[in-house]
Design a protein around this motif. Structure first.
Motif, PDB file in Angstrom:
ATOM      1  N   GLY A 159       0.791  -1.220   0.000  1.00 50.25           N
ATOM      2  CA  GLY A 159       0.000   0.000   0.000  1.00 50.25           C
ATOM      3  C   GLY A 159       0.824   1.271   0.000  1.00 50.25           C
ATOM      4  N   PRO A 160       0.142   2.420   0.018  1.00 56.04           N
ATOM      5  CA  PRO A 160       0.836   3.702  -0.150  1.00 56.04           C
ATOM      6  C   PRO A 160       1.802   4.054   0.974  1.00 56.04           C
ATOM      7  CG  PRO A 160      -1.476   4.040   0.397  1.00 56.04           C
ATOM      8  CD  PRO A 160      -1.316   2.590   0.090  1.00 56.04           C
ATOM      9  N   VAL A 161       1.514   3.662   2.204  1.00 55.11           N
ATOM     10  CA  VAL A 161       2.413   4.026   3.304  1.00 55.11           C
ATOM     11  C   VAL A 161       3.759   3.349   3.143  1.00 55.11           C
ATOM     12  CG1 VAL A 161       2.802   3.871   5.791  1.00 55.11           C
ATOM     13  CG2 VAL A 161       0.568   4.589   4.932  1.00 55.11           C
ATOM     14  N   CYS A 189      -5.644   8.365  10.141  1.00 58.55           N
ATOM     15  CA  CYS A 189      -4.316   8.898  10.481  1.00 58.55           C
ATOM     16  C   CYS A 189      -3.664   8.110  11.618  1.00 58.55           C
ATOM     17  CB  CYS A 189      -4.422  10.378  10.851  1.00 58.55           C
ATOM     18  SG  CYS A 189      -4.764  11.432   9.428  1.00 58.55           S
ATOM     19  N   ALA A 190      -4.467   7.708  12.603  1.00 57.69           N
ATOM     20  CA  ALA A 190      -3.918   6.905  13.695  1.00 57.69           C
ATOM     21  C   ALA A 190      -3.399   5.570  13.161  1.00 57.69           C
ATOM     22  CB  ALA A 190      -4.978   6.678  14.770  1.00 57.69           C
ATOM     23  N   LEU A 191      -4.173   4.943  12.298  1.00 59.82           N
ATOM     24  CA  LEU A 191      -3.751   3.675  11.703  1.00 59.82           C
ATOM     25  C   LEU A 191      -2.560   3.881  10.773  1.00 59.82           C
ATOM     26  CD1 LEU A 191      -7.308   2.272  10.895  1.00 59.82           C
ATOM     27  CD2 LEU A 191      -5.709   1.339  12.569  1.00 59.82           C
ATOM     28  N   GLY A 192      -2.568   4.989  10.027  1.00 63.71           N
ATOM     29  CA  GLY A 192      -1.458   5.277   9.125  1.00 63.71           C
ATOM     30  C   GLY A 192      -0.151   5.489   9.866  1.00 63.71           C
ATOM     31  N   THR A 193      -0.236   6.170  11.012  1.00 62.95           N
ATOM     32  CA  THR A 193       0.963   6.404  11.816  1.00 62.95           C
ATOM     33  C   THR A 193       1.529   5.089  12.344  1.00 62.95           C
ATOM     34  OG1 THR A 193       0.173   8.602  12.442  1.00 62.95           O
ATOM     35  CG2 THR A 193       1.867   7.607  13.839  1.00 62.95           C
ATOM     36  N   ALA A 194       0.641   4.202  12.798  1.00 64.66           N
ATOM     37  CA  ALA A 194       1.091   2.885  13.265  1.00 64.66           C
ATOM     38  C   ALA A 194       1.671   2.076  12.104  1.00 64.66           C
ATOM     39  CB  ALA A 194      -0.075   2.134  13.915  1.00 64.66           C
ATOM     40  N   THR A 195       1.055   2.182  10.939  1.00 64.27           N
ATOM     41  CA  THR A 195       1.548   1.469   9.758  1.00 64.27           C
ATOM     42  C   THR A 195       2.919   1.992   9.329  1.00 64.27           C
ATOM     43  OG1 THR A 195      -0.727   1.094   9.032  1.00 64.27           O
ATOM     44  CG2 THR A 195       1.002   0.838   7.373  1.00 64.27           C
ATOM     45  N   LEU A 196       3.117   3.294   9.472  1.00 62.63           N
ATOM     46  CA  LEU A 196       4.409   3.882   9.119  1.00 62.63           C
ATOM     47  C   LEU A 196       5.521   3.334  10.003  1.00 62.63           C
ATOM     48  CD1 LEU A 196       5.898   5.908   7.321  1.00 62.63           C
ATOM     49  CD2 LEU A 196       5.350   7.689   8.997  1.00 62.63           C
ATOM     50  N   ARG A 197       5.226   3.129  11.273  1.00 63.81           N
ATOM     51  CA  ARG A 197       6.228   2.517  12.172  1.00 63.81           C
ATOM     52  C   ARG A 197       6.552   1.100  11.722  1.00 63.81           C
ATOM     53  NH1 ARG A 197       3.150   5.194  16.295  1.00 63.81           N
ATOM     54  NH2 ARG A 197       2.044   3.261  16.765  1.00 63.81           N
ATOM     55  N   LEU A 198       5.525   0.364  11.302  1.00 64.89           N
ATOM     56  CA  LEU A 198       5.727  -1.005  10.829  1.00 64.89           C
ATOM     57  C   LEU A 198       6.550  -1.026   9.541  1.00 64.89           C
ATOM     58  CD1 LEU A 198       4.980  -4.030  11.211  1.00 64.89           C
ATOM     59  CD2 LEU A 198       2.900  -3.571   9.886  1.00 64.89           C
ATOM     60  N   ALA A 199       6.384   0.023   8.725  1.00 66.14           N
ATOM     61  CA  ALA A 199       7.063   0.081   7.430  1.00 66.14           C
ATOM     62  C   ALA A 199       8.448   0.705   7.509  1.00 66.14           C
ATOM     63  CB  ALA A 199       6.209   0.887   6.448  1.00 66.14           C
ATOM     64  N   ALA A 200       8.897   1.116   8.685  1.00 70.82           N
ATOM     65  CA  ALA A 200      10.113   1.923   8.828  1.00 70.82           C
ATOM     66  C   ALA A 200      11.347   1.283   8.195  1.00 70.82           C
ATOM     67  CB  ALA A 200      10.372   2.214  10.302  1.00 70.82           C
ATOM     68  N   THR A 201      11.491  -0.014   8.298  1.00 67.61           N
ATOM     69  CA  THR A 201      12.706  -0.661   7.781  1.00 67.61           C
ATOM     70  C   THR A 201      12.718  -0.722   6.252  1.00 67.61           C
ATOM     71  OG1 THR A 201      11.702  -2.860   7.958  1.00 67.61           O
ATOM     72  CG2 THR A 201      12.971  -2.063   9.859  1.00 67.61           C
ATOM     73  N   GLU A 223      13.740  10.156   4.201  1.00 66.61           N
ATOM     74  CA  GLU A 223      12.993  11.210   3.492  1.00 66.61           C
ATOM     75  C   GLU A 223      11.551  10.786   3.232  1.00 66.61           C
ATOM     76  OE1 GLU A 223      13.213  13.843  -0.649  1.00 66.61           O
ATOM     77  OE2 GLU A 223      14.817  12.418  -0.157  1.00 66.61           O
ATOM     78  N   ALA A 224      11.376   9.556   2.786  1.00 68.53           N
ATOM     79  CA  ALA A 224      10.025   9.049   2.518  1.00 68.53           C
ATOM     80  C   ALA A 224       9.215   8.950   3.805  1.00 68.53           C
ATOM     81  CB  ALA A 224      10.107   7.698   1.826  1.00 68.53           C
ATOM     82  N   GLN A 225       9.854   8.474   4.867  1.00 65.00           N
ATOM     83  CA  GLN A 225       9.165   8.399   6.152  1.00 65.00           C
ATOM     84  C   GLN A 225       8.692   9.773   6.595  1.00 65.00           C
ATOM     85  OE1 GLN A 225      10.818   5.993   9.388  1.00 65.00           O
ATOM     86  NE2 GLN A 225      12.288   5.141   7.931  1.00 65.00           N
ATOM     87  N   ALA A 226       9.555  10.759   6.473  1.00 63.98           N
ATOM     88  CA  ALA A 226       9.221  12.111   6.909  1.00 63.98           C
ATOM     89  C   ALA A 226       8.077  12.683   6.081  1.00 63.98           C
ATOM     90  CB  ALA A 226      10.448  13.010   6.813  1.00 63.98           C
ATOM     91  N   ALA A 227       8.058  12.396   4.781  1.00 62.50           N
ATOM     92  CA  ALA A 227       7.003  12.918   3.912  1.00 62.50           C
ATOM     93  C   ALA A 227       5.639  12.346   4.287  1.00 62.50           C
ATOM     94  CB  ALA A 227       7.341  12.610   2.463  1.00 62.50           C
ATOM     95  N   VAL A 228       5.582  11.030   4.499  1.00 62.90           N
ATOM     96  CA  VAL A 228       4.322  10.400   4.866  1.00 62.90           C
ATOM     97  C   VAL A 228       3.883  10.866   6.253  1.00 62.90           C
ATOM     98  CG1 VAL A 228       3.156   8.211   5.337  1.00 62.90           C
ATOM     99  CG2 VAL A 228       4.720   8.396   3.391  1.00 62.90           C
ATOM    100  N   ALA A 229       4.822  10.953   7.185  1.00 61.59           N
ATOM    101  CA  ALA A 229       4.499  11.391   8.540  1.00 61.59           C
ATOM    102  C   ALA A 229       3.934  12.806   8.528  1.00 61.59           C
ATOM    103  CB  ALA A 229       5.742  11.337   9.425  1.00 61.59           C
ATOM    104  N   ALA A 230       4.488  13.680   7.691  1.00 62.79           N
ATOM    105  CA  ALA A 230       4.009  15.050   7.617  1.00 62.79           C
ATOM    106  C   ALA A 230       2.569  15.100   7.108  1.00 62.79           C
ATOM    107  CB  ALA A 230       4.917  15.875   6.705  1.00 62.79           C
ATOM    108  N   VAL A 231       2.260  14.293   6.105  1.00 66.33           N
ATOM    109  CA  VAL A 231       0.891  14.262   5.552  1.00 66.33           C
ATOM    110  C   VAL A 231      -0.089  13.742   6.611  1.00 66.33           C
ATOM    111  CG1 VAL A 231      -0.586  13.135   3.872  1.00 66.33           C
ATOM    112  CG2 VAL A 231       1.600  14.073   3.166  1.00 66.33           C
ATOM    113  N   LEU A 232       0.308  12.756   7.375  1.00 71.50           N
ATOM    114  CA  LEU A 232      -0.565  12.185   8.399  1.00 71.50           C
ATOM    115  C   LEU A 232      -0.769  13.141   9.580  1.00 71.50           C
ATOM    116  CD1 LEU A 232       0.785   8.525   8.405  1.00 71.50           C
ATOM    117  CD2 LEU A 232      -1.503   9.257   7.670  1.00 71.50           C
TER     118      LEU A 232
END
Length: 284
Positions: A230-232, A256-268, A273-282
């Motif tokens: 997915g996009p995250v 957004c709450a789910l997206g933030t948790a998903t971003l942590r799962l996707a961190a590796t 830069e990509a992490q920061a961009a998605v985090a900013a949108v959320l």
């Protein structure tokens, strides 16, 4: 043959008693309910047992299942201890998902081996439950002296027993709640968003159901991090922002709450830069 008394023969109590009786390894002694008609009806379903409505009439038994509602367990244990109705060395257990064996502390103080046995199963209808129970995982915690008897019982019921770490009962129940209850909440969220796209309910049910089942299968087989798509996990901040624009305020907050948790799962799998961009949108 091991004897077992049932205190509180609701849906769970009836199901476990029926399966114990059907195994041929247990003899159902007393089946105690608030009223005698309720106890008689339970015995009729179980196919065995003596219906009772008074603790004072409780016969001796090697095992005692306290299957009353969670809020009543401690009170029943205190009443049993006050009347000294259970013998030292016997096993008493309850089937609460969140409550620990400590709810039976007054009995433990009298030398009764106290534990909990929680089947991870929905007991909506005893008639269906006795057919579908086989293979159910059964969590055990409490006095180690009770484990052998309860592992044997769980296996006789058709269950698969396992031990929880001391103090782990509430975390165990929280894990079940997340896996079961919140999956339903996610389905509801997805269905509402699908409706806003003009998708007919029957089409949405098939569409989302197929995708959710396949995704869960991937997650169980590969692990959550590897199964994530997915996009995250792609770092596609533009798509995440587009999603947010079509959601209601309440659904956006959950997204957004789910997206933030998903971003942590996707961190590796994402660079900084990509992490920061998605985090900013959320966060926006």
């Amino acid at each position: 043959m091991t004897s077992i008394n049932i205190i509180g023969a609701g849906r769970l109590g009836q199901t476990l008693a029926y399966l114990a009786q059907a195994s041929g390894r247990y003899r159902i002694g007393a089946v105690l309910c608030r009223s005698l008609p309720a106890a008689q009806a339970a015995c009729g379903f179980i196919g065995a047992g003596t219906p009772l409505c008074r603790l004072a009439a409780l016969p001796a038994a090697e095992l005692t299942l306290i299957a009353v509602p969670d809020g009543e367990i401690a009170r029943v244990a205190a009443n049993l201890a006050q009347g000294r109705f259970l013998s030292p060395g016997t096993v008493a257990f309850h089937a609460s998902g969140a409550g620990e064996a400590a709810l039976l502390a007054p009995l433990a103080a009298q030398g009764v081996h106290c534990a909990s046995l929680h089947p991870a199963f929905s007991f909506a209808d005893p008639a269906r439950a006795v057919v579908d129970f086989a293979g159910t995982r059964c969590a055990l915690e409490g006095d180690a002296a009770a484990f052998a008897a309860l592992q044997t019982l769980a296996a006789a019921l058709g269950g698969v027993p396992f031990l929880l770490a001391p103090g782990g009962k509430v975390a165990y129940h929280a894990a079940l709640s997340v896996a079961s209850n919140y999956l339903v909440t996610l389905h509801d969220l997805a269905a509402r968003v699908a409706a806003s796209a003009g998708i007919e309910p029957e089409v949405a049910t098939a569409l989302l159901g197929d995708l959710m089942c396949k995704t869960l299968g991937n997650s169980l087989a590969l692990g959550p991090a590897a199964a994530l798509t997915g996009p995250v996990v792609r770092g596609d901040a533009g798509t995440v922002a587009a999603h947010r624009r079509v959601l209601s305020a309440a659904d956006d907050a959950l997204y957004c709450a789910l997206g933030t948790a998903t971003l942590r799962l996707a961190a590796t799998r994402l660079d900084a830069e990509a992490q920061a961009a998605v985090a900013a949108v959320l966060r926006d």
